[in-house]
Design a protein around this motif. Structure first.
Motif, PDB file in Angstrom:
ATOM      1  N   LEU A 104       0.837  -1.189   0.000  1.00 45.43           N
ATOM      2  CA  LEU A 104       0.000   0.000   0.000  1.00 45.43           C
ATOM      3  C   LEU A 104       0.878   1.248   0.000  1.00 45.43           C
ATOM      4  CD1 LEU A 104      -2.662  -0.926   2.717  1.00 45.43           C
ATOM      5  CD2 LEU A 104      -2.886  -1.093   0.241  1.00 45.43           C
ATOM      6  N   THR A 105       0.379   2.302  -0.628  1.00 44.13           N
ATOM      7  CA  THR A 105       1.082   3.579  -0.556  1.00 44.13           C
ATOM      8  C   THR A 105       0.825   4.195   0.817  1.00 44.13           C
ATOM      9  OG1 THR A 105      -0.806   4.860  -1.357  1.00 44.13           O
ATOM     10  CG2 THR A 105       0.706   3.953  -3.039  1.00 44.13           C
ATOM     11  N   ILE A 106       1.562   5.224   1.147  1.00 40.80           N
ATOM     12  CA  ILE A 106       1.359   5.932   2.413  1.00 40.80           C
ATOM     13  C   ILE A 106      -0.076   6.467   2.482  1.00 40.80           C
ATOM     14  CG2 ILE A 106       2.052   7.958   3.764  1.00 40.80           C
ATOM     15  CD1 ILE A 106       4.082   5.705   3.851  1.00 40.80           C
ATOM     16  N   GLU A 107      -0.553   7.020   1.362  1.00 40.84           N
ATOM     17  CA  GLU A 107      -1.918   7.548   1.328  1.00 40.84           C
ATOM     18  C   GLU A 107      -2.949   6.453   1.573  1.00 40.84           C
ATOM     19  OE1 GLU A 107       0.336   8.044  -1.149  1.00 40.84           O
ATOM     20  OE2 GLU A 107       0.798  10.158  -0.888  1.00 40.84           O
ATOM     21  N   GLN A 108      -2.722   5.271   0.984  1.00 44.14           N
ATOM     22  CA  GLN A 108      -3.646   4.160   1.176  1.00 44.14           C
ATOM     23  C   GLN A 108      -3.616   3.665   2.622  1.00 44.14           C
ATOM     24  OE1 GLN A 108      -1.985   1.738  -1.949  1.00 44.14           O
ATOM     25  NE2 GLN A 108      -3.785   2.041  -3.246  1.00 44.14           N
ATOM     26  N   GLU A 109      -2.434   3.632   3.229  1.00 44.49           N
ATOM     27  CA  GLU A 109      -2.336   3.229   4.632  1.00 44.49           C
ATOM     28  C   GLU A 109      -3.094   4.211   5.527  1.00 44.49           C
ATOM     29  OE1 GLU A 109       1.633   2.394   5.939  1.00 44.49           O
ATOM     30  OE2 GLU A 109       1.994   1.011   4.281  1.00 44.49           O
ATOM     31  N   PHE A 110      -2.980   5.493   5.220  1.00 48.00           N
ATOM     32  CA  PHE A 110      -3.693   6.516   5.980  1.00 48.00           C
ATOM     33  C   PHE A 110      -5.209   6.330   5.830  1.00 48.00           C
ATOM     34  CE2 PHE A 110      -5.577  10.816   6.239  1.00 48.00           C
ATOM     35  CZ  PHE A 110      -5.280  11.088   7.575  1.00 48.00           C
ATOM     36  N   LYS A 111      -5.673   6.103   4.595  1.00 47.41           N
ATOM     37  CA  LYS A 111      -7.102   5.879   4.366  1.00 47.41           C
ATOM     38  C   LYS A 111      -7.592   4.631   5.099  1.00 47.41           C
ATOM     39  CE  LYS A 111      -7.707   8.172  -0.065  1.00 47.41           C
ATOM     40  NZ  LYS A 111      -8.077   8.017  -1.479  1.00 47.41           N
ATOM     41  N   LEU A 112      -6.760   3.609   5.152  1.00 47.74           N
ATOM     42  CA  LEU A 112      -7.136   2.379   5.841  1.00 47.74           C
ATOM     43  C   LEU A 112      -7.359   2.642   7.328  1.00 47.74           C
ATOM     44  CD1 LEU A 112      -7.647  -0.621   5.378  1.00 47.74           C
ATOM     45  CD2 LEU A 112      -5.221  -1.016   5.800  1.00 47.74           C
ATOM     46  N   VAL A 113      -6.515   3.471   7.919  1.00 50.06           N
ATOM     47  CA  VAL A 113      -6.694   3.840   9.329  1.00 50.06           C
ATOM     48  C   VAL A 113      -8.014   4.589   9.511  1.00 50.06           C
ATOM     49  CG1 VAL A 113      -5.798   5.281  11.205  1.00 50.06           C
ATOM     50  CG2 VAL A 113      -4.233   3.856   9.886  1.00 50.06           C
ATOM     51  N   LEU A 114      -8.312   5.510   8.602  1.00 50.12           N
ATOM     52  CA  LEU A 114      -9.573   6.255   8.682  1.00 50.12           C
ATOM     53  C   LEU A 114     -10.774   5.318   8.542  1.00 50.12           C
ATOM     54  CD1 LEU A 114      -8.766   9.467   6.606  1.00 50.12           C
ATOM     55  CD2 LEU A 114      -8.871   9.221   9.087  1.00 50.12           C
ATOM     56  N   TYR A 115     -10.710   4.395   7.569  1.00 51.00           N
ATOM     57  CA  TYR A 115     -11.797   3.438   7.384  1.00 51.00           C
ATOM     58  C   TYR A 115     -11.976   2.570   8.634  1.00 51.00           C
ATOM     59  CZ  TYR A 115     -12.046   4.494   2.377  1.00 51.00           C
ATOM     60  OH  TYR A 115     -12.203   5.115   1.171  1.00 51.00           O
ATOM     61  N   THR A 116     -10.881   2.169   9.232  1.00 52.93           N
ATOM     62  CA  THR A 116     -10.932   1.347  10.446  1.00 52.93           C
ATOM     63  C   THR A 116     -11.688   2.077  11.552  1.00 52.93           C
ATOM     64  OG1 THR A 116      -8.847   0.274   9.873  1.00 52.93           O
ATOM     65  CG2 THR A 116      -9.545   0.116  12.167  1.00 52.93           C
ATOM     66  N   GLN A 117     -11.422   3.357  11.695  1.00 53.33           N
ATOM     67  CA  GLN A 117     -12.110   4.153  12.719  1.00 53.33           C
ATOM     68  C   GLN A 117     -13.593   4.308  12.378  1.00 53.33           C
ATOM     69  OE1 GLN A 117      -9.730   7.709  12.626  1.00 53.33           O
ATOM     70  NE2 GLN A 117      -8.145   6.850  13.933  1.00 53.33           N
ATOM     71  N   GLN A 118     -13.906   4.538  11.108  1.00 54.43           N
ATOM     72  CA  GLN A 118     -15.293   4.748  10.701  1.00 54.43           C
ATOM     73  C   GLN A 118     -16.125   3.469  10.814  1.00 54.43           C
ATOM     74  OE1 GLN A 118     -14.938   6.333   6.762  1.00 54.43           O
ATOM     75  NE2 GLN A 118     -14.257   8.334   7.465  1.00 54.43           N
ATOM     76  N   ILE A 119     -15.525   2.339  10.538  1.00 56.54           N
ATOM     77  CA  ILE A 119     -16.235   1.050  10.574  1.00 56.54           C
ATOM     78  C   ILE A 119     -16.766   0.742  11.961  1.00 56.54           C
ATOM     79  CG2 ILE A 119     -15.804  -1.449  10.490  1.00 56.54           C
ATOM     80  CD1 ILE A 119     -14.232  -0.927   7.927  1.00 56.54           C
ATOM     81  N   LYS A 120     -16.052   1.177  12.969  1.00 51.67           N
ATOM     82  CA  LYS A 120     -16.472   0.902  14.347  1.00 51.67           C
ATOM     83  C   LYS A 120     -17.825   1.533  14.667  1.00 51.67           C
ATOM     84  CE  LYS A 120     -11.775   0.372  15.996  1.00 51.67           C
ATOM     85  NZ  LYS A 120     -10.683   0.899  16.794  1.00 51.67           N
ATOM     86  N   GLU A 121     -18.241   2.518  13.885  1.00 55.39           N
ATOM     87  CA  GLU A 121     -19.497   3.227  14.142  1.00 55.39           C
ATOM     88  C   GLU A 121     -20.673   2.658  13.334  1.00 55.39           C
ATOM     89  OE1 GLU A 121     -18.658   7.334  13.319  1.00 55.39           O
ATOM     90  OE2 GLU A 121     -16.858   7.314  14.546  1.00 55.39           O
ATOM     91  N   ILE A 122     -20.422   1.692  12.455  1.00 54.06           N
ATOM     92  CA  ILE A 122     -21.467   1.162  11.575  1.00 54.06           C
ATOM     93  C   ILE A 122     -22.124  -0.058  12.230  1.00 54.06           C
ATOM     94  CG2 ILE A 122     -21.948   0.177   9.300  1.00 54.06           C
ATOM     95  CD1 ILE A 122     -19.488   1.682   8.267  1.00 54.06           C
ATOM     96  N   PRO A 123     -23.456  -0.129  12.209  1.00 56.31           N
ATOM     97  CA  PRO A 123     -24.150  -1.306  12.766  1.00 56.31           C
ATOM     98  C   PRO A 123     -23.774  -2.582  11.995  1.00 56.31           C
ATOM     99  CG  PRO A 123     -25.723   0.436  12.195  1.00 56.31           C
ATOM    100  CD  PRO A 123     -24.390   0.866  11.699  1.00 56.31           C
ATOM    101  N   PRO A 124     -23.735  -3.731  12.685  1.00 56.03           N
ATOM    102  CA  PRO A 124     -23.327  -5.001  12.044  1.00 56.03           C
ATOM    103  C   PRO A 124     -24.130  -5.350  10.792  1.00 56.03           C
ATOM    104  CG  PRO A 124     -23.472  -5.278  14.421  1.00 56.03           C
ATOM    105  CD  PRO A 124     -23.988  -3.906  14.113  1.00 56.03           C
ATOM    106  N   GLU A 125     -25.445  -5.085  10.794  1.00 60.19           N
ATOM    107  CA  GLU A 125     -26.267  -5.420   9.630  1.00 60.19           C
ATOM    108  C   GLU A 125     -25.809  -4.633   8.399  1.00 60.19           C
ATOM    109  OE1 GLU A 125     -27.680  -4.090  12.522  1.00 60.19           O
ATOM    110  OE2 GLU A 125     -28.057  -6.042  13.427  1.00 60.19           O
ATOM    111  N   LYS A 126     -25.492  -3.379   8.606  1.00 61.87           N
ATOM    112  CA  LYS A 126     -25.024  -2.531   7.508  1.00 61.87           C
ATOM    113  C   LYS A 126     -23.642  -2.999   7.040  1.00 61.87           C
ATOM    114  CE  LYS A 126     -25.267   1.338   5.075  1.00 61.87           C
ATOM    115  NZ  LYS A 126     -26.173   1.547   3.985  1.00 61.87           N
ATOM    116  N   LEU A 127     -22.800  -3.411   7.970  1.00 62.14           N
ATOM    117  CA  LEU A 127     -21.467  -3.926   7.608  1.00 62.14           C
ATOM    118  C   LEU A 127     -21.585  -5.167   6.739  1.00 62.14           C
ATOM    119  CD1 LEU A 127     -19.376  -3.525  10.881  1.00 62.14           C
ATOM    120  CD2 LEU A 127     -19.089  -2.294   8.736  1.00 62.14           C
TER     121      LEU A 127
END
Length: 62
Positions: A12-35
């Protein structure tokens, strides 16, 4: 003929690694059914992408 890929081409590029961290944080807020629904859609889109890439490789060899 297809180019040879190097191991670093799969990193992954540095930008992609950064986006992955952001996605990881955002996923924690999504209900399991939506995931689950989102995961199935991602898998479907990856399958389509694979089909397109395979078709491009086949047509590139013609």
């Amino acid at each position: 003929m297809l180019p040879t890929l190097e191991p670093q081409d799969f990193d992954l590029t540095i930008e992609q690694e950064f986006k992955l961290v952001l996605y990881t944080q955002q996923i924690k807020e999504i209900p399991p059914e939506k995931l689950q629904a989102n995961l199935l859609e991602i898998v479907r889109q990856l399958m389509i992408t694979k089909n397109i890439l395979e078709a491009l490789v086949r047509k590139g060899g013609e």
